[in-house]
Design an enzyme around this catalytic site. Sequence first.
Site, PDB file in Angstrom:
ATOM      1  CE  LYS A  93      -2.128  25.802   9.123  1.00 25.58           C
ATOM      2  NZ  LYS A  93      -2.964  25.049  10.080  1.00 25.58           N
ATOM      3  CD  GLU A 119     -15.017  23.920  -0.439  1.00 25.89           C
ATOM      4  OE1 GLU A 119     -16.058  23.254  -0.695  1.00 25.89           O
ATOM      5  OE2 GLU A 119     -14.422  23.866   0.651  1.00 25.89           O
ATOM      6  CG  MET A 179     -31.689  19.164 -23.160  1.00 29.93           C
ATOM      7  SD  MET A 179     -32.705  19.905 -24.464  1.00 29.93           S
ATOM      8  CE  MET A 179     -32.134  21.606 -24.446  1.00 29.93           C
ATOM      9  CG  PHE A 224      -7.127  15.610   8.321  1.00 30.52           C
ATOM     10  CD1 PHE A 224      -8.219  14.763   8.119  1.00 30.52           C
ATOM     11  CD2 PHE A 224      -7.376  16.945   8.623  1.00 30.52           C
ATOM     12  CE1 PHE A 224      -9.506  15.232   8.226  1.00 30.52           C
ATOM     13  CE2 PHE A 224      -8.680  17.417   8.734  1.00 30.52           C
ATOM     14  CZ  PHE A 224      -9.743  16.552   8.539  1.00 30.52           C
ATOM     15  CD  GLN A 225      -9.694  19.032   5.670  1.00 25.54           C
ATOM     16  OE1 GLN A 225      -9.097  20.084   5.841  1.00 25.54           O
ATOM     17  NE2 GLN A 225     -11.015  18.950   5.715  1.00 25.54           N
TER      18      GLN A 225
END
Lengths: 178, 597
Positions: B166, B54, B489, B116-117
């Site tokens: 949802k 993502e 760096m 969940f999630q």
Amino acid sequence: MLKVLMPDHDITTRQAVISVLVENEAGVLARVIGLFSGRGYNIDSLTVAPVDEEKHLSRITIVTSGTAMVIEQIKAQLDRLVPIHKVADLTMEGPHIAREMALIKVAGVGEKRVEALRIADAFRARVVDATTESFVFEMTGATDKLDAFTALMRPLGLVEVCRTGVVAIARGPKGIHG
Amino acid sequence: MPATEMLSGAEIVLRALKEQGVDTVFGYPGGAVLPIYDALFQQNAIRHILVRHEQGAVHAAEGYARSTGKVGVVLVTSGPGATNAVTGLVDALMDSIPVVCLTGQVPTHLIGNDAFQEADTTGITRPATKHNYLVKSTDDVGRVIHEAFYVARSGRPGPVVVDLPKDILINKGVYAGVPSAPHRSYRPVLDPDPQAIATAIRMLKGAKRPIVYAGGGVVNSGPEASRLLAEFVHLTGFPCTNTLMGLGTFPASDPQFLGMLGMHGTYEANLAMHGCDVMLNIGARFDDRVTGRLRDFSPGSLKIHADIDPSSVNKNVRVDCAIIGDAARILAALIAGWKADAAKPDTGALAQWWRQIDAWRARDCLRFRQDMAPSAIIKPQYAIRRLYELAQETGRDTFITTEVGQHQMWAAQFWKFERPNRWMTSGGLGTMGYGLPAAMGVQIAHPDALVIDIAGEASILMNIQEMGTLAQYRLPVKVFILNNEYMGMVRQWQELLHGGRYSESYSAALPDFVKLAESFHAVGLRATRLGELDDVIREMLRVDKAVIADICVDKAENCFPMIPSGAAHNEMILGPEDEASRKGGGAGVTEEGMVLV
């Protein structure tokens, strides 16, 4: 360390009373508080309540302190939050009234109890609850008046204090949108 | 009277996206967003690009947005989908890139139950976005998505999250089209105050040693702003420098261009900033990489700051004239104001100032020594210079993205950008792993263009999984790795500031990048000696496939010039000899500077 690195300018701090008109929606207070904690600004007090049901507006009063540059930043940062309608610095924009309310519980008997009641009367605090060994005083006024009263109550049996924080409004005919 | 059409929340999402002119969405499916994926499956107007992580989706959307001027769109699921997107969102916030990120959420009745999630996405992303929404009614979906696009692209652009439970996506509701009324509370000022313009013109006309310092705000305003910037600079005869984010807003080939300013900017740009008497900052924010030590930043100058975001003004640097508005409109007003004003600029002083600048230029601060023997070790600067020259020969429209580190600074120094929207880099947040997914987004938006990610071997591994996306969509992105086997760096700072103790900055156990490319169905190339460099670059540019070119460069090269942290512009280190000559080592870094990043 930070101060050393800042450019030379006025570093004296001042207190500012900032009025913010916001959309009355979920999360708006979290945005304001998150802005202050995330950027390291002070909150001396903060109050919020809906003020216009029809237009879905709430009004937040924030008392904060910082250098002139920091106060300007706070106002600019608040102003760019999406659900904010108007930011007004009441301290800078002419005279204003600032008030807070406190509920003050004092417990004691005998001479101390009488003295507490006498002082409350002088301060125009109202008794809103009483038992034979305690009072709850309700008091509205400027912050320093509330400070003075609580200080006097301390030796007389102060149990606890609850304060609303400051609400403030500009004097004169103009509103915050004016 | 026809019955109001009832649509599912997911259908409303797609209808709103279509009405916003969205043609591409970068995303990754999951349980909470399945209704949207189902709706996507049943239409052809919007193309979905399946990323591999993502974070890559958000950077791809940033690349798409930065190279087109449109809003980039991301679609991810709840919980880990949303949390993985957070780095990309903060990156877009810091660099003012317009992105709308749709996140799935558990159904409303489960919110707060540790489902969940489930993650508190609006809570987590509140400081990571310009604004965010949790939609609690299907009837609100259309309105909120249109508002999200408006907020993302208006004023100072930024990322906006729309969290969609949802059940809201499944339930039926009424679609509200693009609102005709202006936003209730968010209406940024675009037109500059004429009084501020007049003050600025007075200051600019009186300048003896002026400089124009232009940043990413000019890119965000659109190509017209860059055209007007060039017009203004030519009209006045002033020197012009760019921030890292502003590269391309003024043509690098123009004799009035001083190059990039700041920590790794040119000597002439930084000394001109230090010594100027009037500074016009347009669309930049006096970032700490630009100013160096604040109390010694351009001490003798009148400062004019033109910005669309009032909170950028007087944040770090106290300015003498603030102009709030859109960069293009401000530049148009400045051009008109300059022409209308009868006062004559001090051309004698300006000519004297240019002589001074030319003397600084003569130091040739970007010089480096490349041994030209075919067996010689490749200098990273030389590799970028050859890449630039050979890419020019193709005559193709070229877009550059970068990861973060030394290679990024060398790319900024050595690539000559002539036009805006051709340069995508993570400036504010400094996100390693930005370049590959950003390049992916650019290539999707510009299928026929040459898109190159100039990378380091450490950064590229942070989002290397996106090579899979390149393969799936046959995106011919070129990954040009300057491989010095160090987080360069970090190593440079450890050398200069921490006594050469290279704590954990060696890139041990690197993959074989050639084989890695091949395993992802791309072409792998490698150059280890100077004699191989041109052939590898030519082959990379020739093949119409994704390429990883592993350019093995000098492991010890440092990025100069450099303003050490906590130092002022006139305390630049020009190169290794200059650095060695400073007494006490530590590159002249003070204790004050040591705490700075």
